[in-house]
Design a protein around this motif. Sequence first.
Motif, PDB file in Angstrom:
ATOM      1  N   UNK A 104       7.219  24.882   5.246  1.00  0.00           N
ATOM      2  CA  UNK A 104       8.670  24.777   5.087  1.00  0.00           C
ATOM      3  C   UNK A 104       9.226  25.852   4.158  1.00  0.00           C
ATOM      4  N   UNK A 105       8.405  26.373   3.248  1.00  0.00           N
ATOM      5  CA  UNK A 105       8.889  27.430   2.349  1.00  0.00           C
ATOM      6  C   UNK A 105       9.165  28.724   3.113  1.00  0.00           C
ATOM      7  N   UNK A 106       8.245  29.113   3.966  1.00  0.00           N
ATOM      8  CA  UNK A 106       8.426  30.350   4.739  1.00  0.00           C
ATOM      9  C   UNK A 106       9.066  30.095   6.098  1.00  0.00           C
ATOM     10  N   UNK A 107       9.265  28.804   6.418  1.00  0.00           N
ATOM     11  CA  UNK A 107       9.842  28.402   7.703  1.00  0.00           C
ATOM     12  C   UNK A 107       9.057  28.985   8.879  1.00  0.00           C
ATOM     13  N   UNK A 108       7.736  28.937   8.765  1.00  0.00           N
ATOM     14  CA  UNK A 108       6.919  29.528   9.822  1.00  0.00           C
ATOM     15  C   UNK A 108       5.655  28.716  10.066  1.00  0.00           C
ATOM     16  N   UNK A 109       5.102  28.918  11.254  1.00  0.00           N
ATOM     17  CA  UNK A 109       3.822  28.310  11.619  1.00  0.00           C
ATOM     18  C   UNK A 109       2.711  29.141  10.992  1.00  0.00           C
ATOM     19  N   UNK A 110       1.858  28.500  10.183  1.00  0.00           N
ATOM     20  CA  UNK A 110       0.859  29.250   9.421  1.00  0.00           C
ATOM     21  C   UNK A 110      -0.569  28.988   9.878  1.00  0.00           C
TER      22      UNK A 110
END
Length: 392
Positions: free
Chosen positions: A141-147
């Motif tokens: 949620x911090x980078x708003x990306x799938x990690x």
Amino acid sequence: MRGIGRFRIAMVGLAVLAGVTATSAQTAPPPTPTPFAEALRKAADDLFSKAAVSGEKVELVIDPLIDAASGAQSTATRSMQATLMEIVRTSYPRFSVLPFDSEALAGKPVVLVGTFTAVNNQGAADGPRDAYRICLTLADLKSNSVVSKGVSRARTEGVDTTPTQYYRDSPLWAKDQATDAYIKTCQGTKLGDAIDPGYVERLTANALINDGILAYETQHFREALAFYRAARKLPGGEQHRVRIGTYLAASKLARREDMVDAFGDLIDYGLSTDRLMVKLLFKPGTTQFIDDRQITEPYPMWLSQIATRSRQKGACLEIVGHTSHTGLPQVNDRLSALRAQFVMDLLLTGAPDNRGRMIATGRGFRENLVGTGKDDASDALDRRVEFKVIGC
């Protein structure tokens, strides 16, 4: 001329090579399913060991895993979640699992979503569901990306896909944007993709809804109702699970008026999507409802609400019968059509002015959602009666 000849030969060679490569890709063998525990461990190890997220400590919440065909939580998905938490504790201490609640979400943790879906391992759309596809995704949620992603195939042996109590008790199913957003976040993304905004918007509401589901399943019905009502006031809280939960809790609390209103709300939502699937359970091989008064007692109210609400909206309905994937196709086609006709006759008994606005058809098992053919609670949706809004 010789140069041109050599060029043509070279181009032909490249074309042949490309054709061979394409053919090889097309005939690549399907993944080999492994025992359930082994498949889950593989997906989990891939997920956590390759997570592209910084920090010595990473806060993690788990948005409960679901069956992607039905959107339901099951004995299997609950077991998977417990196993994943244990794997994190013993093998990946960098991750700290927090409760799935608004307080944890406010810190913008990494969210784990996962789906567990019966599939045909050869990829045949109408083939038997002979494997389970496990999909796990970490969304930061911090980078708003799938990690990170983890996928595998599991064998079907020893897997209990019985829905949990809330989903077993649910009277109907309808397409829901919140569930679609969850599934897309897991199955429709690749590493580095942005998280579906529709999923992020609903996260806090999802946490409250999950609290409501757990309260219902532990027979704390008043608390469950409070959770659903609170969730509905939040952004993204207008969800099908809230409507179902409100109906179920009101039913358990014997609040007849609230129960009828809540079911009417469910019908209105289903009709607005042009597709409403109701779990009306029949005796095997017959057009008669099962002999279980506890299950069938609300059926007259359900059918009355469907007839009334559809008439109020001026909707014409195709009533479609379905069966699970057992027996001969032609037998199931006829049985599903007869069940649809039986339900239509019941609707017209209470609302004869709807005659001419309804038709009854059967699909057999050609449109199964679950498709395992177990003929138990795990594939009850395959034996549904569906109400489709059609042109008058």
